[in-house]
Design a protein around this motif. Structure first.
Motif, mmCIF file in Angstrom:
data_model
loop_
_atom_site.group_PDB
_atom_site.id
_atom_site.type_symbol
_atom_site.label_atom_id
_atom_site.label_comp_id
_atom_site.label_asym_id
_atom_site.label_seq_id
_atom_site.Cartn_x
_atom_site.Cartn_y
_atom_site.Cartn_z
ATOM 1 N N UNK A 142 77.007 102.658 33.050
ATOM 2 C CA UNK A 142 78.091 102.518 32.078
ATOM 3 C C UNK A 142 77.534 102.125 30.711
ATOM 4 N N UNK A 143 76.566 101.202 30.685
ATOM 5 C CA UNK A 143 76.002 100.738 29.412
ATOM 6 C C UNK A 143 75.216 101.835 28.694
ATOM 7 N N UNK A 144 74.497 102.668 29.416
ATOM 8 C CA UNK A 144 73.664 103.681 28.755
ATOM 9 C C UNK A 144 74.418 104.983 28.497
ATOM 10 N N UNK A 145 75.701 105.028 28.880
ATOM 11 C CA UNK A 145 76.516 106.231 28.670
ATOM 12 C C UNK A 145 76.999 106.272 27.215
ATOM 13 N N UNK A 175 72.879 95.978 37.809
ATOM 14 C CA UNK A 175 72.888 96.855 38.977
ATOM 15 C C UNK A 175 73.184 98.292 38.531
ATOM 16 N N UNK A 176 72.960 99.244 39.414
ATOM 17 C CA UNK A 176 72.914 100.660 39.033
ATOM 18 C C UNK A 176 74.190 101.137 38.345
ATOM 19 N N UNK A 177 75.352 100.785 38.894
ATOM 20 C CA UNK A 177 76.608 101.308 38.353
ATOM 21 C C UNK A 177 76.864 100.782 36.948
ATOM 22 N N UNK A 178 76.681 99.479 36.743
ATOM 23 C CA UNK A 178 76.929 98.901 35.433
ATOM 24 C C UNK A 178 75.895 99.387 34.417
ATOM 25 N N UNK A 179 74.686 99.605 34.868
ATOM 26 C CA UNK A 179 73.641 100.141 33.980
ATOM 27 C C UNK A 179 74.041 101.534 33.484
ATOM 28 N N UNK A 194 84.350 93.583 23.217
ATOM 29 C CA UNK A 194 84.168 95.034 23.113
ATOM 30 C C UNK A 194 82.727 95.338 22.711
ATOM 31 N N UNK A 195 82.084 96.203 23.490
ATOM 32 C CA UNK A 195 80.669 96.528 23.248
ATOM 33 C C UNK A 195 80.536 97.997 22.868
ATOM 34 N N UNK A 196 80.058 98.223 21.646
ATOM 35 C CA UNK A 196 79.749 99.582 21.182
ATOM 36 C C UNK A 196 78.314 99.883 21.623
ATOM 37 N N UNK A 197 78.184 100.785 22.572
ATOM 38 C CA UNK A 197 76.910 100.920 23.291
ATOM 39 C C UNK A 197 75.728 101.328 22.422
ATOM 40 N N UNK A 198 75.920 102.272 21.521
ATOM 41 C CA UNK A 198 74.794 102.727 20.697
ATOM 42 C C UNK A 198 74.220 101.581 19.872
ATOM 43 N N UNK A 199 75.103 100.754 19.321
ATOM 44 C CA UNK A 199 74.649 99.616 18.521
ATOM 45 C C UNK A 199 74.041 98.529 19.404
ATOM 46 N N UNK A 200 74.689 98.278 20.538
ATOM 47 C CA UNK A 200 74.232 97.209 21.423
ATOM 48 C C UNK A 200 72.841 97.494 21.990
ATOM 49 N N UNK A 201 72.575 98.744 22.318
ATOM 50 C CA UNK A 201 71.290 99.104 22.933
ATOM 51 C C UNK A 201 70.137 99.053 21.926
ATOM 52 N N UNK A 202 70.457 99.010 20.638
ATOM 53 C CA UNK A 202 69.402 98.889 19.629
ATOM 54 C C UNK A 202 68.890 97.453 19.520
ATOM 55 N N UNK A 203 69.661 96.506 20.043
ATOM 56 C CA UNK A 203 69.246 95.102 19.983
ATOM 57 C C UNK A 203 68.020 94.915 20.876
ATOM 58 N N UNK A 238 68.238 93.329 24.382
ATOM 59 C CA UNK A 238 69.127 93.914 25.383
ATOM 60 C C UNK A 238 68.312 94.579 26.485
ATOM 61 N N UNK A 239 68.515 94.125 27.734
ATOM 62 C CA UNK A 239 67.768 94.686 28.867
ATOM 63 C C UNK A 239 68.750 95.123 29.952
ATOM 64 N N UNK A 240 69.352 96.286 29.756
ATOM 65 C CA UNK A 240 70.337 96.749 30.735
ATOM 66 C C UNK A 240 69.684 97.137 32.053
#
Length: 343
Positions: A159-162, A153-157, A135-144, A147-149
């Motif tokens: 989802x990660x930045x949402x 590919x476009x669709x998964x990117x 389970x990935x909590x996006x706000x916390x994960x993107x602070x790492x 992390x290079x989302x």
């Protein structure tokens, strides 16, 4: 059928609310929480292991003794879930849907929901499941920082930045037997304390990469080999496991074909798909990996290692060992630190 509503602010809330509904005891160790149940409602465990970069792991190894639907609310705790089903089967749907999607053994599922949405996981009566959920909590994960989302590919990117949870997303993956070996290794880590958590964290990241690779391949239209069906791939995987457990045994394509009831061509296609190697290449790879471990961890000499792993020619072994590892067996053994016995 029993419906259990889960309204969680973090992963631990999930097993505490499960406990309220099905009973059992929660055990704590090094930040790892385990719900242990053995009663008229269920038998097994549900584990939660949090990491410090917006990722946590849940492992369901449990049998529900009556039909159960978990209705998980997408509150502020609304992670992307990467699921691998190692054993059994279950069904998934979003709350707004009536049709359920069956997630079979060795299949993957990725999903996330909009804020205030409902995620339904439907477990059948008497079916033992072993399911791995990253389970990935996006706000916390993107602070790492690492992390290079943008590399996704476009669709998964998207989802990660949402991080405001504006979109609903699900992806039902095809059969993935390669991931099974990694998930088994994760579940079987035996070390204790901080070392256990560190080893698990490294393996979780590896499994997450496999999920993403599979999603990208399927998005590009890469499917199972057309010559094989799922049941045949499962038979081929059993052959691969047999070779892994006993690589020194003498194997040949004709005997393996007779054993599985599959043609030699299908065996080769299956091994190329599962292990990116032909049968012969896979056997050689497993033997060389075992040889390297023996040279590193035992006092066996080269000739003894050659015999132990099932080769008959020391010169041939030395040749392919150097081709694979860019060092001769003798050089490798000399570079390996001598083991010191602690009394």
């Amino acid at each position: 059928m029993t419906e259990i509503l889960i309204s969680a602010e973090n992963t631990k809330d999930i097993i505490e609310q499960l406990q309220n509904n099905i009973g059992g005891e929660i055990l704590e160790r090094w930040g790892e929480s385990t719900l242990v149940v053995n009663n008229e409602k269920a038998n097994g465990t549900v584990k939660v292991i949090p990491f410090d970069w917006g990722v946590n792991l849940m492992i369901y190894d449990i049998e529900f003794l009556s039909e159960v639907v978990l209705r998980i609310e997408a509150t502020e705790f609304n992670p992307i879930r990467f699921i691998y089903n190692l054993q059994g089967e279950f069904l998934h749907r979003f709350g707004i849907q009536s049709r359920e999607a069956l997630i079979e053994q060795f299949q993957t599922l990725i999903f996330t929901n909009k804020t205030d949405g409902i995620n339904c996981l439907h477990f059948k009566e008497g079916v033992r499941i072993e399911t791995n959920i990253i389970q990935i909590v996006r706000k916390d994960f993107l602070k790492k920082r690492t992390t290079k989302v943008s590399t996704l590919n476009k669709k998964l990117q998207e989802v990660f930045v949402d991080t405001d949870h504006d979109n609903r997303f699900s992806h039902h993956g095809t059969l993935n037997l390669k991931m099974a070996d990694h998930v088994k290794k994760l579940h079987n880590i035996k070390t204790k304390g901080m070392l256990r958590i560190l080893k698990m964290e490294a393996k979780v990241y590896e499994i997450l990469s496999l999920h993403i690779q599979q999603y990208i391949k399927q998005s590009q239209g890469v499917e199972l080999p057309t010559s094989l069906v799922k049941s045949e791939l499962k038979r081929i995987r059993k052959v691969g496991e047999k070779i892994l457990k006993n690589p020194s045994k003498s194997y040949n394509l004709e005997d393996l074909s007779n054993e599985t009831g599959l043609s030699q061509a299908k065996l080769q296609d299956g091994f190329k798909f599962l292990y990116t190697r032909t049968v012969t290449e896979f056997i050689r790879h497993v033997r060389l990996e075992q040889a390297r471990d023996l040279l590193k961890t035992t006092d066996l000499n080269i000739s003894q290692v050659v015999y132990t792993i099932g080769f008959t020619s020391r010169s041939y072994f030395s040749k392919i060992f150097k081709e694979k590892y860019n060092v001769s067996p003798n050089e490798f053994k000399m570079q390996t630190p001598t083991k010191v016995e602690v009394i």
